[in-house]
Design a protein around this motif. Structure first.
Motif, PDB file in Angstrom:
ATOM      1  N   UNK A   1       0.816  -1.211   0.000  1.00 30.85           N
ATOM      2  CA  UNK A   1       0.000   0.000   0.000  1.00 30.85           C
ATOM      3  C   UNK A   1       0.854   1.268   0.000  1.00 30.85           C
ATOM      4  N   UNK A   2       2.098   1.161  -0.477  1.00 28.41           N
ATOM      5  CA  UNK A   2       3.016   2.294  -0.449  1.00 28.41           C
ATOM      6  C   UNK A   2       2.545   3.508  -1.226  1.00 28.41           C
ATOM      7  N   UNK A   3       1.703   3.290  -2.249  1.00 28.65           N
ATOM      8  CA  UNK A   3       1.233   4.409  -3.070  1.00 28.65           C
ATOM      9  C   UNK A   3       0.042   5.131  -2.452  1.00 28.65           C
ATOM     10  N   UNK A   4      -0.417   4.675  -1.297  1.00 28.19           N
ATOM     11  CA  UNK A   4      -1.578   5.303  -0.653  1.00 28.19           C
ATOM     12  C   UNK A   4      -1.144   6.166   0.533  1.00 28.19           C
ATOM     13  N   UNK A   5      -2.035   7.081   0.932  1.00 26.55           N
ATOM     14  CA  UNK A   5      -1.814   7.806   2.177  1.00 26.55           C
ATOM     15  C   UNK A   5      -2.598   7.104   3.286  1.00 26.55           C
ATOM     16  N   UNK A   6      -2.244   5.847   3.523  1.00 25.37           N
ATOM     17  CA  UNK A   6      -2.862   5.065   4.599  1.00 25.37           C
ATOM     18  C   UNK A   6      -2.108   5.343   5.887  1.00 25.37           C
ATOM     19  N   UNK A   7      -2.858   5.451   6.988  1.00 33.64           N
ATOM     20  CA  UNK A   7      -2.251   5.748   8.286  1.00 33.64           C
ATOM     21  C   UNK A   7      -1.121   4.770   8.611  1.00 33.64           C
ATOM     22  N   UNK A   8      -1.333   3.496   8.315  1.00 29.99           N
ATOM     23  CA  UNK A   8      -0.361   2.469   8.673  1.00 29.99           C
ATOM     24  C   UNK A   8       0.997   2.645   8.028  1.00 29.99           C
ATOM     25  N   UNK A   9       1.065   3.252   6.846  1.00 26.25           N
ATOM     26  CA  UNK A   9       2.354   3.506   6.202  1.00 26.25           C
ATOM     27  C   UNK A   9       3.229   4.413   7.056  1.00 26.25           C
ATOM     28  N   UNK A  10       2.602   5.364   7.726  1.00 30.00           N
ATOM     29  CA  UNK A  10       3.349   6.336   8.508  1.00 30.00           C
ATOM     30  C   UNK A  10       3.819   5.726   9.822  1.00 30.00           C
ATOM     31  N   UNK A  11       2.953   4.909  10.436  1.00 27.92           N
ATOM     32  CA  UNK A  11       3.316   4.246  11.698  1.00 27.92           C
ATOM     33  C   UNK A  11       4.589   3.429  11.533  1.00 27.92           C
ATOM     34  N   UNK A  12       4.705   2.756  10.377  1.00 25.14           N
ATOM     35  CA  UNK A  12       5.855   1.873  10.141  1.00 25.14           C
ATOM     36  C   UNK A  12       7.162   2.650  10.025  1.00 25.14           C
ATOM     37  N   UNK A  13       7.068   3.959   9.773  1.00 30.24           N
ATOM     38  CA  UNK A  13       8.275   4.777   9.547  1.00 30.24           C
ATOM     39  C   UNK A  13       8.757   5.519  10.788  1.00 30.24           C
ATOM     40  N   UNK A  14       8.014   5.435  11.889  1.00 25.81           N
ATOM     41  CA  UNK A  14       8.371   6.215  13.085  1.00 25.81           C
ATOM     42  C   UNK A  14       9.687   5.739  13.712  1.00 25.81           C
ATOM     43  N   UNK A  15       9.841   4.427  13.878  1.00 30.56           N
ATOM     44  CA  UNK A  15      11.073   3.917  14.486  1.00 30.56           C
ATOM     45  C   UNK A  15      12.291   4.204  13.594  1.00 30.56           C
ATOM     46  N   UNK A  16      12.215   3.915  12.283  1.00 24.24           N
ATOM     47  CA  UNK A  16      13.349   4.268  11.414  1.00 24.24           C
ATOM     48  C   UNK A  16      13.679   5.768  11.474  1.00 24.24           C
ATOM     49  N   UNK A  17      12.650   6.619  11.621  1.00 27.70           N
ATOM     50  CA  UNK A  17      12.866   8.070  11.723  1.00 27.70           C
ATOM     51  C   UNK A  17      13.647   8.395  12.997  1.00 27.70           C
ATOM     52  N   UNK A  18      13.223   7.792  14.113  1.00 30.17           N
ATOM     53  CA  UNK A  18      13.922   8.026  15.388  1.00 30.17           C
ATOM     54  C   UNK A  18      15.371   7.554  15.308  1.00 30.17           C
ATOM     55  N   UNK A  19      15.588   6.410  14.672  1.00 32.01           N
ATOM     56  CA  UNK A  19      16.945   5.852  14.620  1.00 32.01           C
ATOM     57  C   UNK A  19      17.898   6.740  13.817  1.00 32.01           C
ATOM     58  N   UNK A  20      17.439   7.283  12.681  1.00 30.83           N
ATOM     59  CA  UNK A  20      18.358   8.124  11.899  1.00 30.83           C
ATOM     60  C   UNK A  20      18.507   9.511  12.514  1.00 30.83           C
ATOM     61  N   UNK A  21      17.485   9.982  13.221  1.00 29.67           N
ATOM     62  CA  UNK A  21      17.634  11.256  13.941  1.00 29.67           C
ATOM     63  C   UNK A  21      18.708  11.116  15.020  1.00 29.67           C
ATOM     64  N   UNK A  22      18.727   9.960  15.670  1.00 24.65           N
ATOM     65  CA  UNK A  22      19.748   9.722  16.708  1.00 24.65           C
ATOM     66  C   UNK A  22      21.156   9.723  16.112  1.00 24.65           C
ATOM     67  N   UNK A  23      21.270   9.436  14.822  1.00 28.77           N
ATOM     68  CA  UNK A  23      22.567   9.470  14.131  1.00 28.77           C
ATOM     69  C   UNK A  23      22.864  10.849  13.538  1.00 28.77           C
ATOM     70  N   UNK A  24      21.941  11.792  13.718  1.00 24.50           N
ATOM     71  CA  UNK A  24      22.175  13.152  13.242  1.00 24.50           C
ATOM     72  C   UNK A  24      21.565  13.471  11.887  1.00 24.50           C
TER      73      UNK A  24
END
Lengths: 352, 352
Positions: free
Chosen positions: B187-210
């Motif tokens: 469902x990557x081509x949709x603006x489904x809520x679940x697509x965003x939830x899956x990206x929160x942890x990867x976002x936190x991890x790369x923010x921690x790396x700067x």
């Protein structure tokens, strides 16, 4: 842990028709609510079941940080109420929570709160054979903010609903080779709300073709078997039981799956957890060695498969009443749950 | 279409600090609500912004049938309020809806309702340069049932929030090779809520790396570029502009992306929509031909990239003030929005 309890004035338990329990039609008198604010779990509350009031900007509505579990409580033949393996669901819940950037729910809230809630609503646990009280723990992000960022506030809740006897009519399964449920690096191993949303259209499409569920396969070759609808899947190939292994992060680590594996191994049956392709299943079928196939999950427990459709071919399983392995394990799990055999694994947690 | 309107007694528009608008801090006086029941859209209502009351068994909490869009309204230099391409967001919303087994929202509700809501709350549209009223249409499943099945009742809502000038500090981007956002058949081509939830942890991890955001790659080889965080991505390679094509179903079809492509082509610049690997980007970088790189989306419009990190290497882009193409297109889109140049594409829909 202290839990604040506010009881209903009069129970609605008598509204349930004991001769015709319909899952999800009634929810029990009380629910548990606990909020996570500023990095701390607030005192859980058990309050009358009812609506919650949320801002339309609540982050989980928009960005889907929402996870759940499914657990069941049973009334055994001695009249005791016990929950099946709640600590294992707590562990799996926290694995989902980590992947979705949500906080762990500690055992004293998840299991302790569940015990207290089920004890209070024990009149809602059916005592007919095959019936149970379905328990739904869930957690969602409650920041009031529509920017895309990991939330900081969360709500954990538990609601329960009586579940009737599951009608184990063998299912017709469609081996899915167009849509993909899960892939390595994604969230397929979690009980995230978004995983289920993505499966609704594929479910509708195969139902329109006369099938009950999808058998999900890998997203690269559409060959490696993942799971069925919302269940793990097992095959009896010759005298061995085979189920997909969990190493790819694309399959839910089912508590029923784990129970089935443990009980079969104890009985001396060979169980292999490993990659399985649909081609291998076909080979065994044409050799006459595909003996049984079934799904496992909290709702259906053991769901026999009547036939598998794949790429123009239909593989028909032998009649279910001839199946040795799955019928035995289904009965054995039921006997543990209803207190008819000894619970040697300490899977049943008594609530009162 | 008839819309029932119930106005607030007193506007809260003066609570917004015009010199320091913070996105998502305030929501405008009114919101639009329309329910889909028994296959029919009920009369939409514009009512005072406020909490909604839902059952804890509401299906979207558990199974994530929830989609959204992002749109913006601007006050132009003539004092008129206009919305940027709302019909295109309506079309994309309905593409998301189909994949998530949800009903289409007709234009008279999505666009018509949006126009009426923004007209009523036009005092909330900032008139400073770079500011706008962010509009959030969203829809979620509202059946009160915790069994896994496609829902039958849905709620469509629109809320709005003033958005300040987006600080276009060039971003540091991490090319993600562990987590995967989207996969063919998903469902990557949709603006489904679940697509965003899956990206929160990867976002936190790369923010921690700067780093500020992930650049998502394909799930098979981690080579093919998909998109950045919540934006589409463009590269200027030599004298050509290149952006990933949409054919794999793994990339959101951004309205800003489309606007940028159209404007650049009109200006006579070569734009290629095609598969791009990170290896190709590296080759251009080492030839000195990676001239510009930027994300596009409703929030940031054009977000320049300062550097890309991939597999131990950092690719540094030239200083942003030297960039010809992205600076031109960013200014040109802004000029269309604020009425400084002719809107030859009829992208701006006036509300009053």
């Amino acid at each position: 842990m202290n839990i604040l309890t506010s009881k209903v004035e009069a129970s609605r338990a008598n509204e349930v028709d004991a001769t015709n329990i319909q899952f999800g039609k009634s929810y029990s008198d009380h629910m548990l609510v606990a909020d996570y604010i500023d990095g701390v779990w607030q005192t859980p509350q058990i309050i009358p079941y009812g609506n919650i009031s949320i801002s339309p900007a609540t982050t989980f509505i928009h960005y889907g940080q929402s996870i759940f579990e499914g657990v069941k409580a049973y009334k055994n033949i001695h009249g005791e109420v016990a929950i099946f393996r709640p600590k294992d669901n707590n562990k799996r819940f926290n694995i989902s929570a980590e992947r979705l950037a949500m906080p762990h729910v500690p055992e004293e809230i998840f299991v302790g709160g569940m015990k207290e809630l089920v004890a209070l609503d024990s009149d809602w646990v059916p005592n007919q054979d095959g019936c149970s009280l379905y328990i739904r723990p869930f957690m969602f992000a409650i920041d009031e903010f529509i920017g895309v960022k990991p939330a900081e506030k969360f709500r954990f809740m538990i609601i329960t609903s009586p579940a009737g006897q599951y009608y184990n009519k063998p299912t017709k399964i469609y081996v899915q080779d167009k849509y993909v449920r899960a892939f390595p690096g994604g969230i397929g191993f979690t009980k995230a709300a978004g995983n289920y949303a993505a499966c609704m259209l594929p479910m509708l499409e195969v139902k329109a073709l006369g099938y009950d569920q999808n058998l999900w396969t890998d997203g690269i070759e559409h060959k490696y078997i993942h799971e069925i609808g919302t269940m793990n899947v097992f095959f009896v190939l010759g005298d061995k039981v085979v189920t997909p292994d969990l190493s790819g992060g694309t399959i839910l680590a089912g508590v029923t799956r784990d129970s089935v594996i443990k009980l079969l191994k104890e009985k001396g049956i060979t169980v292999e957890e490993r990659p399985i392709t649909i081609d291998e299943i076909r080979e065994y079928y044409y050799k006459g060695e595909l003996k049984e196939a079934f799904g496992t999950g909290t709702a259906a427990v053991i769901a026999p498969i009547a036939e598998l459709y794949y790429d123009g071919q239909t593989l028909e399983l032998p009649p279910v009443d001839e199946w040795q392995i799955s019928n035995w394990v289904a009965k054995h799990i039921a006997d543990i749950r209803y207190g008819k055999v000894e619970d040697t694994h300490h899977w049943m947690m008594k609530v009162k």
